[in-house]
Design an enzyme around this catalytic site. Structure first.
Site, PDB file in Angstrom:
ATOM      1  N   HIS A 190      25.801 148.827  38.458  1.00 29.83           N
ATOM      2  CA  HIS A 190      26.100 148.015  39.340  1.00 29.83           C
ATOM      3  C   HIS A 190      25.197 147.908  40.439  1.00 29.83           C
ATOM      4  CE1 HIS A 190      30.255 148.833  37.997  1.00 29.83           C
ATOM      5  NE2 HIS A 190      30.108 150.091  38.343  1.00 29.83           N
ATOM      6  N   LYS A 201      27.919 161.558  44.047  1.00 27.32           N
ATOM      7  CA  LYS A 201      29.355 162.020  44.391  1.00 27.32           C
ATOM      8  C   LYS A 201      29.146 163.133  45.131  1.00 27.32           C
ATOM      9  CE  LYS A 201      31.604 159.567  40.940  1.00 27.32           C
ATOM     10  NZ  LYS A 201      32.293 158.493  41.354  1.00 27.32           N
ATOM     11  N   LYS A 259      31.779 148.848  31.249  1.00 27.46           N
ATOM     12  CA  LYS A 259      30.754 149.593  31.194  1.00 27.46           C
ATOM     13  C   LYS A 259      31.003 150.940  30.458  1.00 27.46           C
ATOM     14  CE  LYS A 259      30.739 152.366  35.102  1.00 27.46           C
ATOM     15  NZ  LYS A 259      31.072 152.163  36.330  1.00 27.46           N
ATOM     16  N   ASP A 299      26.239 155.512  35.551  1.00 27.12           N
ATOM     17  CA  ASP A 299      27.434 155.079  36.039  1.00 27.12           C
ATOM     18  C   ASP A 299      27.581 154.132  37.335  1.00 27.12           C
ATOM     19  OD1 ASP A 299      30.392 155.404  36.530  1.00 27.12           O
ATOM     20  OD2 ASP A 299      29.861 156.600  38.249  1.00 27.12           O
ATOM     21  N   HIS A 337      32.927 145.096  38.188  1.00 28.74           N
ATOM     22  CA  HIS A 337      33.934 144.968  39.527  1.00 28.74           C
ATOM     23  C   HIS A 337      33.006 144.734  40.775  1.00 28.74           C
ATOM     24  CE1 HIS A 337      33.676 149.214  40.608  1.00 28.74           C
ATOM     25  NE2 HIS A 337      34.398 148.871  41.484  1.00 28.74           N
ATOM     26  N   GLU A 351      29.474 158.563  47.711  1.00 29.33           N
ATOM     27  CA  GLU A 351      30.849 158.631  48.032  1.00 29.33           C
ATOM     28  C   GLU A 351      31.266 160.179  48.176  1.00 29.33           C
ATOM     29  OE1 GLU A 351      32.815 156.086  44.594  1.00 29.33           O
ATOM     30  OE2 GLU A 351      31.145 157.061  43.564  1.00 29.33           O
TER      31      GLU A 351
END
Ligand SMILES: O=C1O[C@H](COP(=O)(O)O)[C@@H](O)[C@H](O)[C@H]1O
Length: 463
Positions: free
Chosen positions: A227, A326, A135, A222, A165, A203
């Site tokens: 995802h 983040k 990606k 991102d 993933h 995260e």
């Protein structure tokens, strides 16, 4: 999965992605399958002699704790070629080294991947060649469609692996068993019973020296475009007839086509934030805008939130909030399904009747079903209880699983071309609104839960 002898050519082998994720994932795969025969060819702009390349691969394998016969064999036989992947001759020479129909893994910046694919049109690719791309796949729906067309000139769709993933993570894989191998859960998953869904990946990690990529991508691309929309698809799709790549990916494509912004309104259904200086545990973090390589004028979001609806019979009216940030102090990585309250609780009960919730967590991978039961003491006082289970880890960590699918030529755990385009279509109105400045870029201190007031605001569509 088949473990036929295979050739893996890593384009961009001298880069950060290869050493941080790809080669360690390969080490995990080889360690788990000692009989596997793999020819590993590295190609990149750096000049490495064989010992230096081998050391690089060994270090990456060791970082994953990988050892064993297949690991040793791959290390002994691996070769590296300094390559300009944008020239036909270099690509031809590289592919001529392959002992088997190769898997070409583009561990390259997107623009370089496109140029390499353009050159590959001039190369006779062996029958059975697989192309694996990282990606972001394109930068909007139109460029993703262009890239799809280019790739299809090279190999058929089932030989294209758009790597994600997340699709190989235990919690995501367990969605299939949980939903379709039980009688009790699936009938509850519809607008009749579900009030809202949250798919959240917050995260405590910050930029981690990835400014070159991240400052262009931002949290929405991102994590959400790449995802979390795939997770949404597996959570909301209808049951496939089998677990074949074709049937599962057909079902995912159908729900993604039905997915749209909540009320079609980006200002109502999205929020964005960027972290300022702060502290997480014992780490002092600079403001995102002060991180090396960041251009403050990009106004890149490090926290993105958007709410969508799957507009079909099963799900219409259920807000699905997607969020990822983040440098968040309280990490939260989960799918949370909140059920509607019971139609009526009989008179005579006391205590708080909470809405039932099904929580599927990442790291640790597992689930907890939060329900109400009769409490101790006075049996008519309602008490919360939890039915919990751990999800068994897969045979391999996510990147190892992804590589196993690539080497076997099975695209089940990768994103199909039409779905990649749909994911862009879903986020594009938000990206446009953000570019226009219709939604403010709020700030939050690193280590906090997000900008002031965010946690108090209900999910759009929930009173
Ligand atoms: O792909 C990505 O995923 C990671 C989060 O996944 P994890 O498996 O490493 O927890 C995220 O940190 C990164 O920004 C993103 O590019």
């Amino acid at each position: 999965m088949t473990t036929e002898p295979a050739t893996l050519i890593v384009l961009g082998a001298s880069g950060d992605l290869a050493s941080r994720l790809l080669l360690p994932g390969l080490g995990e795969l080889l360690a788990a399958e000692p009989e596997r025969q793999l020819q590993l060819i590295g190609a990149g702009v750096e000049e490495y002699d064989e010992p230096a390349w081998r050391d690089r691969v060994r270090t990456a394998f060791e970082s994953a704790g990988a050892s064993g016969e297949a690991v040793d064999r791959a290390l002994e036989s691996t070769v590296y070629r300094t390559t300009d992947v944008t020239t036909v001759d270099d690509l031809r020479e590289l592919i001529a080294l392959a002992e088997h129909a190769p898997a070409l893994y583009f561990a390259l910046p997107p623009a370089v991947t496109v140029r390499a694919c353009e050159q590959l049109r001039e190369v006779d690719l062996p029958e059975g060649t697989t192309l694996a791309l990282e990606k972001p796949f394109g930068s909007d729906a139109a460029s993703a469609a262009d890239l799809n067309r280019l790739l299809l000139e090279l190999v058929p769709e089932e030989r294209i692996q758009r790597v994600d993933h997340f699709l190989a993570r235990a919690t995501v894989l367990n969605l299939l068993g949980l939903r379709f191998a039980n009688r009790t859960i699936e009938p509850l998953l519809s607008s009749e019973h579900v009030e809202s869904i949250e798919i959240v990946y917050d995260e405590d990690l910050a930029l981690e020296n990835r400014a070159r990529y991240y400052d262009k991508a931002g949290a929405l691309v991102d994590m959400i475009q790449s995802h979390l929309l795939q997770v949404l698809a597996l959570l909301t799709m209808e049951a496939p007839g089998s677990l074949s790549a074709e049937e599962v990916r057909d079902q995912k494509a159908i729900v993604l086509r039905a997915t749209r912004l909540w009320r079609g309104d980006p200002a109502l259904s999205s929020r964005r934030g960027q972290y300022g200086a702060g502290r997480i545990g014992d780490r002092d973090l600079p403001a995102y805008a002060d991180e090396p390589g960041v251009h403050p004028a990009n106004a890149t979001e490090t926290l993105a939130e958007m709410t969508v609806e799957v507009a079909n019979w099963r799900w219409t009216g259920v807000p699905i909030l997607l969020r990822s940030g983040k440098a968040i102090g309280t990490t939260r990585k989960e799918i949370l399904i909140t059920f509607r309250p019971p139609p009526r609780v009989p008179d005579g009960f006391s205590g708080e009747v909470r809405q039932d919730r099904l929580r599927l967590t990442f790291k640790p991978d597992g689930m907890a079903w939060e329900i109400n039961v009769n409490g101790p003491g006075d049996p008519f006082t309602i008490d919360p209880a939890e039915i919990a289970a751990d999800f068994n880890p897969g045979a391999l960590p996510a990147y190892g699983e992804v590589l196993s699918g690539i080497l076997a030529g099975d695209p089940l755990l990768s994103v199909r071309g039409d779905s990649a385009e749909e994911c862009w279509r879903i986020v594009e109105p938000v990206l446009d609104a953000w570019r226009r400045g219709d939604v403010p870029l709020e700030t939050y201190p690193a280590g906090s839960a997000g900008p002031d007031g965010w946690s108090e605001r209900p999910i759009p569509g929930v009173d």
